[in-house]
Design a protein around this motif. Structure first.
Motif, PDB file in Angstrom:
ATOM      1  N   SER A   1     -30.254  -2.809  21.895  1.00 24.75           N
ATOM      2  CA  SER A   1     -31.327  -3.775  21.711  1.00 24.75           C
ATOM      3  C   SER A   1     -32.189  -3.824  22.969  1.00 24.75           C
ATOM      4  O   SER A   1     -31.817  -3.304  24.014  1.00 24.75           O
ATOM      5  CB  SER A   1     -30.754  -5.148  21.409  1.00 24.75           C
ATOM      6  OG  SER A   1     -30.003  -5.605  22.506  1.00 24.75           O
TER       7      SER A   1
ATOM      8  N   TRP B   1     -45.687  -6.617  25.356  1.00 21.21           N
ATOM      9  CA  TRP B   1     -46.040  -6.092  24.053  1.00 21.21           C
ATOM     10  C   TRP B   1     -47.537  -5.831  23.961  1.00 21.21           C
ATOM     11  O   TRP B   1     -47.971  -4.859  23.348  1.00 21.21           O
ATOM     12  CB  TRP B   1     -45.580  -6.995  22.924  1.00 21.21           C
ATOM     13  CG  TRP B   1     -45.996  -6.474  21.575  1.00 21.21           C
ATOM     14  CD1 TRP B   1     -46.761  -7.102  20.655  1.00 21.21           C
ATOM     15  CD2 TRP B   1     -45.672  -5.191  21.009  1.00 21.21           C
ATOM     16  NE1 TRP B   1     -46.948  -6.283  19.556  1.00 21.21           N
ATOM     17  CE2 TRP B   1     -46.287  -5.110  19.755  1.00 21.21           C
ATOM     18  CE3 TRP B   1     -44.938  -4.098  21.459  1.00 21.21           C
ATOM     19  CZ2 TRP B   1     -46.186  -3.992  18.932  1.00 21.21           C
ATOM     20  CZ3 TRP B   1     -44.837  -2.978  20.639  1.00 21.21           C
ATOM     21  CH2 TRP B   1     -45.453  -2.934  19.398  1.00 21.21           C
TER      22      TRP B   1
ATOM     23  N   GLU C   1     -37.545  -8.278  17.695  1.00 20.11           N
ATOM     24  CA  GLU C   1     -37.657  -6.887  18.119  1.00 20.11           C
ATOM     25  C   GLU C   1     -37.088  -5.928  17.076  1.00 20.11           C
ATOM     26  O   GLU C   1     -37.680  -4.891  16.793  1.00 20.11           O
ATOM     27  CB  GLU C   1     -36.948  -6.675  19.465  1.00 20.11           C
ATOM     28  CG  GLU C   1     -37.633  -7.330  20.640  1.00 20.11           C
ATOM     29  CD  GLU C   1     -37.240  -8.785  20.855  1.00 20.11           C
ATOM     30  OE1 GLU C   1     -36.505  -9.352  20.019  1.00 20.11           O
ATOM     31  OE2 GLU C   1     -37.687  -9.356  21.867  1.00 20.11           O
TER      32      GLU C   1
ATOM     33  N   THR D   1     -35.607  -6.391  24.791  1.00 22.79           N
ATOM     34  CA  THR D   1     -36.345  -7.640  24.711  1.00 22.79           C
ATOM     35  C   THR D   1     -37.777  -7.391  25.151  1.00 22.79           C
ATOM     36  O   THR D   1     -38.020  -6.733  26.163  1.00 22.79           O
ATOM     37  CB  THR D   1     -35.701  -8.701  25.625  1.00 22.79           C
ATOM     38  OG1 THR D   1     -34.333  -8.851  25.243  1.00 22.79           O
ATOM     39  CG2 THR D   1     -36.407 -10.024  25.489  1.00 22.79           C
ATOM     40  N   LEU D   2     -38.697  -7.915  24.375  1.00 28.12           N
ATOM     41  CA  LEU D   2     -40.118  -7.794  24.674  1.00 28.12           C
ATOM     42  C   LEU D   2     -40.690  -9.156  25.019  1.00 28.12           C
ATOM     43  O   LEU D   2     -40.358 -10.143  24.379  1.00 28.12           O
ATOM     44  CB  LEU D   2     -40.886  -7.309  23.436  1.00 28.12           C
ATOM     45  CG  LEU D   2     -40.929  -5.840  23.129  1.00 28.12           C
ATOM     46  CD1 LEU D   2     -41.615  -5.603  21.794  1.00 28.12           C
ATOM     47  CD2 LEU D   2     -41.635  -5.079  24.216  1.00 28.12           C
TER      48      LEU D   2
ATOM     49  N   TYR E   1     -45.909  -8.756  16.082  1.00 23.33           N
ATOM     50  CA  TYR E   1     -44.638  -9.031  16.773  1.00 23.33           C
ATOM     51  C   TYR E   1     -44.558 -10.502  17.127  1.00 23.33           C
ATOM     52  O   TYR E   1     -45.524 -11.099  17.590  1.00 23.33           O
ATOM     53  CB  TYR E   1     -44.538  -8.192  18.057  1.00 23.33           C
ATOM     54  CG  TYR E   1     -43.449  -8.648  18.966  1.00 23.33           C
ATOM     55  CD1 TYR E   1     -42.118  -8.435  18.640  1.00 23.33           C
ATOM     56  CD2 TYR E   1     -43.738  -9.342  20.133  1.00 23.33           C
ATOM     57  CE1 TYR E   1     -41.109  -8.877  19.471  1.00 23.33           C
ATOM     58  CE2 TYR E   1     -42.732  -9.785  20.968  1.00 23.33           C
ATOM     59  CZ  TYR E   1     -41.421  -9.553  20.631  1.00 23.33           C
ATOM     60  OH  TYR E   1     -40.417  -9.994  21.435  1.00 23.33           O
TER      61      TYR E   1
END
Length: 71
Positions: free
Chosen positions: A3, A11, A37, A5-6, A32
């Protein structure tokens, strides 16, 4: 699957790189929201006809070098 994280700021930059690489993607494809995500990866994998693992790798590569011009 790994995984990632944004943030909204990350983004915004990464989305422009993805748009350049895959110019057929729409704003809806690239939508998004924080914490979603995995949904983004799944949606993009369908639209670019690649495995989710490839999309995840591509996004992580772009995140690693946000200031660069390439994805």
């Amino acid at each position: 699957m790994m995984s990632f994280t944004l943030t909204e700021a990350d983004w915004k930059v990464l989305k422009e790189k993805v748009k350049r690489k895959y110019n057929h993607l729409t704003d809806e494809d690239l939508a998004y929201q924080a914490g979603q995500e995995q949904e983004l990866v799944n949606r993009l994998s369908i639209r670019v006809k690649r495995k989710p693992e490839y999309v995840l790798f591509t996004l992580q590569k772009g995140l690693a070098n946000l200031s660069g011009n390439r994805l």
